[in-house]
Design a protein around this motif. Structure first.
Motif, PDB file in Angstrom:
ATOM      1  N   GLU A   1      13.568  36.473  52.638  1.00 33.48           N
ATOM      2  CA  GLU A   1      13.123  37.891  53.569  1.00 33.48           C
ATOM      3  C   GLU A   1      13.912  38.969  52.805  1.00 33.48           C
ATOM      4  O   GLU A   1      13.431  40.008  52.319  1.00 33.48           O
ATOM      5  CB  GLU A   1      13.737  37.681  55.001  1.00 33.48           C
ATOM      6  N   MET A   2      15.241  38.836  52.303  1.00 33.44           N
ATOM      7  CA  MET A   2      16.040  40.064  51.809  1.00 33.44           C
ATOM      8  C   MET A   2      15.505  40.159  50.249  1.00 33.44           C
ATOM      9  O   MET A   2      15.407  41.358  50.072  1.00 33.44           O
ATOM     10  CB  MET A   2      17.435  39.754  51.663  1.00 33.44           C
ATOM     11  N   ILE A   3      15.282  39.018  49.752  1.00 31.89           N
ATOM     12  CA  ILE A   3      14.640  39.680  48.427  1.00 31.89           C
ATOM     13  C   ILE A   3      13.424  40.065  48.541  1.00 31.89           C
ATOM     14  O   ILE A   3      12.873  40.944  47.768  1.00 31.89           O
ATOM     15  CB  ILE A   3      14.407  38.220  47.504  1.00 31.89           C
ATOM     16  N   THR A   4      12.523  39.856  49.338  1.00 32.58           N
ATOM     17  CA  THR A   4      11.218  40.346  49.636  1.00 32.58           C
ATOM     18  C   THR A   4      11.303  41.815  49.868  1.00 32.58           C
ATOM     19  O   THR A   4      10.715  42.788  49.510  1.00 32.58           O
ATOM     20  CB  THR A   4      10.434  39.620  50.811  1.00 32.58           C
ATOM     21  N   LEU A   5      12.195  42.218  50.723  1.00 34.99           N
ATOM     22  CA  LEU A   5      12.569  43.565  51.197  1.00 34.99           C
ATOM     23  C   LEU A   5      13.122  44.397  49.973  1.00 34.99           C
ATOM     24  O   LEU A   5      12.575  45.549  49.781  1.00 34.99           O
ATOM     25  CB  LEU A   5      13.759  43.595  52.359  1.00 34.99           C
ATOM     26  N   LEU A   6      13.722  43.841  49.079  1.00 36.66           N
ATOM     27  CA  LEU A   6      14.323  44.641  47.903  1.00 36.66           C
ATOM     28  C   LEU A   6      13.177  44.693  46.732  1.00 36.66           C
ATOM     29  O   LEU A   6      13.392  45.563  45.847  1.00 36.66           O
ATOM     30  CB  LEU A   6      15.471  44.022  47.308  1.00 36.66           C
ATOM     31  N   GLY A   7      12.197  43.774  46.742  1.00 36.18           N
ATOM     32  CA  GLY A   7      11.001  43.826  45.753  1.00 36.18           C
ATOM     33  C   GLY A   7      11.470  43.218  44.509  1.00 36.18           C
ATOM     34  O   GLY A   7      12.518  42.756  44.173  1.00 36.18           O
ATOM     35  N   PRO A   8      10.166  42.970  43.615  1.00 37.18           N
ATOM     36  CA  PRO A   8      10.199  42.410  42.587  1.00 37.18           C
ATOM     37  C   PRO A   8      10.948  42.645  41.320  1.00 37.18           C
ATOM     38  O   PRO A   8      11.375  41.853  40.481  1.00 37.18           O
ATOM     39  CB  PRO A   8       8.751  42.462  41.937  1.00 37.18           C
ATOM     40  N   GLU A   9      11.849  43.956  41.391  1.00 32.69           N
ATOM     41  CA  GLU A   9      12.602  44.382  40.365  1.00 32.69           C
ATOM     42  C   GLU A   9      14.084  43.795  40.638  1.00 32.69           C
ATOM     43  O   GLU A   9      14.941  44.345  39.896  1.00 32.69           O
ATOM     44  CB  GLU A   9      12.505  45.586  39.961  1.00 32.69           C
ATOM     45  N   VAL A  10      14.274  43.148  41.550  1.00 34.15           N
ATOM     46  CA  VAL A  10      15.834  42.990  42.091  1.00 34.15           C
ATOM     47  C   VAL A  10      16.286  41.927  41.199  1.00 34.15           C
ATOM     48  O   VAL A  10      15.669  40.860  40.946  1.00 34.15           O
ATOM     49  CB  VAL A  10      15.872  42.601  43.865  1.00 34.15           C
ATOM     50  N   HIS A  11      17.737  41.826  40.916  1.00 33.01           N
ATOM     51  CA  HIS A  11      18.238  40.741  40.178  1.00 33.01           C
ATOM     52  C   HIS A  11      19.249  39.935  41.343  1.00 33.01           C
ATOM     53  O   HIS A  11      19.981  40.650  41.895  1.00 33.01           O
ATOM     54  CB  HIS A  11      19.104  41.399  39.082  1.00 33.01           C
ATOM     55  N   VAL A  12      18.930  38.819  41.368  1.00 31.81           N
ATOM     56  CA  VAL A  12      19.724  38.057  42.402  1.00 31.81           C
ATOM     57  C   VAL A  12      20.831  37.213  42.141  1.00 31.81           C
ATOM     58  O   VAL A  12      20.550  36.706  41.062  1.00 31.81           O
ATOM     59  CB  VAL A  12      18.705  36.841  43.238  1.00 31.81           C
ATOM     60  N   VAL A  13      21.881  37.381  42.388  1.00 30.52           N
ATOM     61  CA  VAL A  13      23.210  36.769  41.963  1.00 30.52           C
ATOM     62  C   VAL A  13      23.681  35.800  43.205  1.00 30.52           C
ATOM     63  O   VAL A  13      24.116  36.438  44.209  1.00 30.52           O
ATOM     64  CB  VAL A  13      24.391  37.729  41.586  1.00 30.52           C
TER      65      VAL A  13
END
Length: 421
Positions: free
Chosen positions: A168-180
């Motif tokens: 859900e949080m990744i979806t909120l931030l969108g496709p250009e987010v980098h997840v660590v």
């Protein structure tokens, strides 16, 4: 019963802590000549040491109210931008006008989402990690909630719920987010991203970085890994799960108490912690304020712990450490099989520490094996020499070596991943 005994003991020690504080204050008062003697400094040091080891440490503050960009100070405000009962998503929002003035442009910085561990310590343990990225990234972090603070009517929270929150949080931030994902969240974060990839979710991230994560604990098993395998599931359920007593908001919830997790951490390096506290005492006696303050700063964070829900903790034990479900290809999310091989266009970086005694070398690298269909051009692995587990995401070598590699990877490989879609 154990939790209640712990709380009773803490309450019973309250007058003794008050007495210790009063003793320390009086001996350090400018009007007290005894404070300048060796005996006075020794008594004051003993009082402070007693108070520090018997106190309950609350959730620390972020203490990140500014950053420096091109030599100019830019204000920072930590703001909750998404919230559910078990987690808050915190954005470290930099002052827009000061940022533009420092940059002399309105160029947007890349977004990075740090998925903090839910393994006993608060997300503030990653304060140094966040601080390193503030000058050139829009930083977000998962701030997980202490299970003892979640009312029982809010229901259960397990590993599947954790992965759903991350998605859900990744979806909120969108496709250009980098997840660590730092340490514990590696498996559920990889699982969440694998599901997004399989769904061709347009919000799937540009890159994913796993740091000291137990992706496959069969590789280079450490002491905690061996304990999790040697003990049967019933041992964990019967010995480590306890009921939160009143008056905590989460009263009657079954949890793995943070104080038990802390005891485990301390026992792994007991000699080191004993020496650290003895050195703290001697520094206080000698009047070495700088060294004493460094000790306070570290242990104010290290000794602040939170409870984990019963179902989250026990599912982590079985799925990650005993049955290795993600590595074995048997992991499911609400009945749906998780397949990291579905990831084809999300850049992957793994970071490990040479001396990591929590997640051994190879455990994080296993993500590359699982993401079998990811092209080599979108992969990178780094083993940092001379660092242990916490050095992977904090400290001098992190700032000088690891963080710059992460930023370069996100900038280059993340861009390549987005262009490949």
């Amino acid at each position: 019963m154990l939790y209640s005994i712990y709380e009773f003991n803490r309450i019973a020690m309250t007058p003794w802590r008050a007495a210790a504080n009063a003793t320390r204050s009086s001996l350090r008062a400018p009007w007290n000549p005894m404070g300048d003697t060796v005996a006075g400094r020794t008594m004051a040091a003993a009082a402070e040491l007693f108070e520090s080891v018997t106190r309950r440490y609350g959730k620390p503050d972020w203490m990140l109210d500014k950053t420096e960009i091109n030599g100019k100070c830019v204000g920072v405000t930590d703001t909750v931008v998404w919230s559910k009962p078990w987690c808050n998503l915190v954005h470290f929002e930099r002052d827009h006008d000061a940022l533009v003035a420092a940059r002399k442009s309105k160029t947007a910085d890349p977004k990075v989402l740090f998925v903090a561990p839910m393994s006993g310590h608060y997300a503030t343990l990653l304060r140094g990690t966040v601080e390193a990225f503030l000058p050139d990234h829009e930083v977000y972090i998962t701030d997980w909630v202490d299970a003892s603070m979640v009312p029982i009517h809010e229901g259960r929270f397990d590993l599947d719920d954790y992965a759903a929150y991350v998605r859900e949080m990744i979806t909120l931030l969108g496709p250009e987010v980098h997840v660590v994902a730092v340490c514990q969240p590696g498996p559920p974060t990889l699982g969440a991203i694998a599901l997004m990839a399989e769904d061709k979710d347009p919000a799937r991230p540009a890159s994913m970085t796993f740091m000291g994560s137990p992706i496959d604990t069969r590789l280079s098993p450490t002491v905690p890994n061996k304990l999790a395998e040697e003990k049967p599931f019933d041992w964990f359920a019967n010995n480590l799960i306890h009921t939160v007593p009143a008056p905590h908001p989460g009263a009657f919830r079954r949890v793995y108490p943070g104080f038990l997790q802390l005891a485990g951490f301390m026992n792994m390096n007991l000699d080191r912690h004993v020496d650290a506290h003895w050195n703290f005492f001697t520094h206080l006696v000698e009047g070495d304020g700088d060294s004493a303050e460094k000790h306070r700063t570290f242990y104010d964070e290290y000794l602040a712990v939170m409870d984990l829900s019963e179902e989250f903790y026990l599912q982590t034990i079985t799925d990650v450490f005993q049955e290795h479900k993600l590595a074995m290809g048997t992991q499911e999310h609400h009945g749906r099989r998780v397949d990291p091989a579905a990831i084809e266009d999300i850049a992957l970086l793994t970071v490990e520490g040479e001396n990591d005694d929590i997640s051994g070398i190879g455990q994080t690298q296993a993500a590359h094996t699982l993401c079998a269909n990811l092209p080599e051009s979108l992969r990178q692995d780094w083993v940092q020499p001379e660092v242990g587990h916490y050095g992977v995401f904090n400290g001098r070598r992190f700032n000088e070596h690891i963080a710059p590699k992460m930023k370069a990877f996100m900038r280059e490989k993340g861009r390549d991943a987005l262009q490949a879609r």
